[in-house]
Design an enzyme around this catalytic site. Structure first.
Site, PDB file in Angstrom:
ATOM      1  N   GLY A 232      -9.385  -0.491   3.382  1.00 47.44           N
ATOM      2  CA  GLY A 232     -10.049  -1.785   3.408  1.00 47.44           C
ATOM      3  C   GLY A 232     -10.666  -2.023   4.776  1.00 47.44           C
TER       4      GLY A 232
ATOM      5  N   HIS B 241      -8.419 -11.077   8.030  1.00 49.08           N
ATOM      6  CA  HIS B 241      -9.400 -10.661   9.050  1.00 49.08           C
ATOM      7  C   HIS B 241     -10.578 -11.635   9.102  1.00 49.08           C
ATOM      8  CE1 HIS B 241      -8.081  -6.914  10.817  1.00 49.08           C
ATOM      9  NE2 HIS B 241      -7.916  -6.313   9.654  1.00 49.08           N
TER      10      HIS B 241
ATOM     11  N   GLN C  17     -14.402  -6.191  11.775  1.00 48.32           N
ATOM     12  CA  GLN C  17     -13.835  -4.966  12.365  1.00 48.32           C
ATOM     13  C   GLN C  17     -14.921  -4.024  12.901  1.00 48.32           C
ATOM     14  OE1 GLN C  17     -10.965  -4.361   8.865  1.00 48.32           O
ATOM     15  NE2 GLN C  17      -9.820  -3.519  10.580  1.00 48.32           N
TER      16      GLN C  17
ATOM     17  N   HIS D 147      -4.578  -8.962   3.504  1.00 52.87           N
ATOM     18  CA  HIS D 147      -4.787  -8.423   4.855  1.00 52.87           C
ATOM     19  C   HIS D 147      -6.263  -8.577   5.258  1.00 52.87           C
ATOM     20  CE1 HIS D 147      -3.980  -5.028   7.913  1.00 52.87           C
ATOM     21  NE2 HIS D 147      -5.279  -5.198   7.950  1.00 52.87           N
ATOM     22  N   GLU D 148      -7.169  -8.251   4.325  1.00 55.52           N
ATOM     23  CA  GLU D 148      -8.605  -8.313   4.640  1.00 55.52           C
ATOM     24  C   GLU D 148      -9.104  -9.750   4.761  1.00 55.52           C
ATOM     25  OE1 GLU D 148      -9.873  -5.742   5.706  1.00 55.52           O
ATOM     26  OE2 GLU D 148      -8.382  -4.365   4.935  1.00 55.52           O
TER      27      GLU D 148
ATOM     28  N   CYS E 235      -3.348  -1.154  10.462  1.00 56.04           N
ATOM     29  CA  CYS E 235      -4.676  -1.749  10.562  1.00 56.04           C
ATOM     30  C   CYS E 235      -5.556  -0.831  11.397  1.00 56.04           C
ATOM     31  CB  CYS E 235      -4.567  -3.123  11.227  1.00 56.04           C
ATOM     32  SG  CYS E 235      -6.148  -3.961  11.374  1.00 56.04           S
ATOM     33  N   LEU E 236      -6.778  -0.590  10.912  1.00 56.99           N
ATOM     34  CA  LEU E 236      -7.691   0.279  11.655  1.00 56.99           C
ATOM     35  C   LEU E 236      -8.006  -0.305  13.029  1.00 56.99           C
ATOM     36  CD1 LEU E 236     -10.122   1.229   8.746  1.00 56.99           C
ATOM     37  CD2 LEU E 236      -8.337   2.656   9.749  1.00 56.99           C
TER      38      LEU E 236
HETATM   39 ZN    ZN Z   1      -6.782  -4.619   9.301  1.00 56.39          ZN
END
Ligand code: ZN
Length: 186
Positions: free
Chosen positions: A46, A140, A51, A136-137, A94-95
């Site tokens: 995701g 963000h 991000q 989670h997204e 998380c990226l």
């Molecule tokens: Zn994340």
């Protein structure tokens, strides 16, 4: 298409509240393409616009297994309209917080309203990994990170680690990549 750099802690842009998309135009379609390319390359399941530094309420996801066919999902202006009382716990990553994983408890099921790339409205119910990832997204898009859902002690520890790493990175350009981690990295 173009792959973008993913911004990481302690970049302050991760705390921005993203703007709703008013019109789904060529710019948004290009953004979505770039986000998919960036997410698949990472690899992650995701990615939210912020991000890659774009503060727009756009989320891309793909929960398909490694060797299966891609199942890309685009959510524009997603919002949670209902959450279950029951909680579920997943080890999240998380990226934007590379190589850090922690158990996070969230509602087990949620209903999400969003627009697709054609501007058509949908409301879906998500459970399991899908529910965790979509929450989670959406976090963000509101400037919230998964570490906000863990204890302050752990959050402070990881935040300090990334601040320190960012300072060291100014002096060296070496970068480690760890492809062994296969968890909820989003
Ligand atoms: Zn994340």
């Amino acid at each position: 298409m173009a792959r973008h750099d993913i911004i990481t802690l302690p970049d302050k842009r991760l705390r921005l509240v993203s703007e709703p998309v008013k019109r789904i135009d060529a710019g948004i379609r290009k953004l979505v393409e770039d986000m998919f390319e960036t997410m698949y390359a990472a690899p992650g399941i995701g990615l939210a616009g912020i991000q890659i530094g774009v503060a727009k309420r756009v989320v891309v996801m793909d929960l398909s297994k490694k060797d299966d066919e891609h199942k890309p999902l685009v959510l524009i202006n997603p919002e949670i309209t209902w959450s279950s009382q029951e909680q579920a716990s997943y080890e999240e990553g998380c990226l934007s917080i590379p190589d850090y994983y922690e158990e996070v408890e969230r509602p087990e099921r949620v209903k999400v309203r969003y627009l697709d790339l054609d501007g058509k409205a949908h409301e879906i119910e998500a459970g399991g990994l899908f529910a965790t990832c979509v929450q989670h997204e959406i976090d963000h898009t509101n400037g919230v990170l998964f570490i906000d859902h863990i204890s302050r002690l752990k959050r402070d520890r990881v935040t300090k680690k990334f601040i320190k790493a960012a300072k060291t990175a100014d002096k060296t350009t070496s970068k480690t990549t760890d492809k062994t981690a296969k968890k909820v990295e989003a």
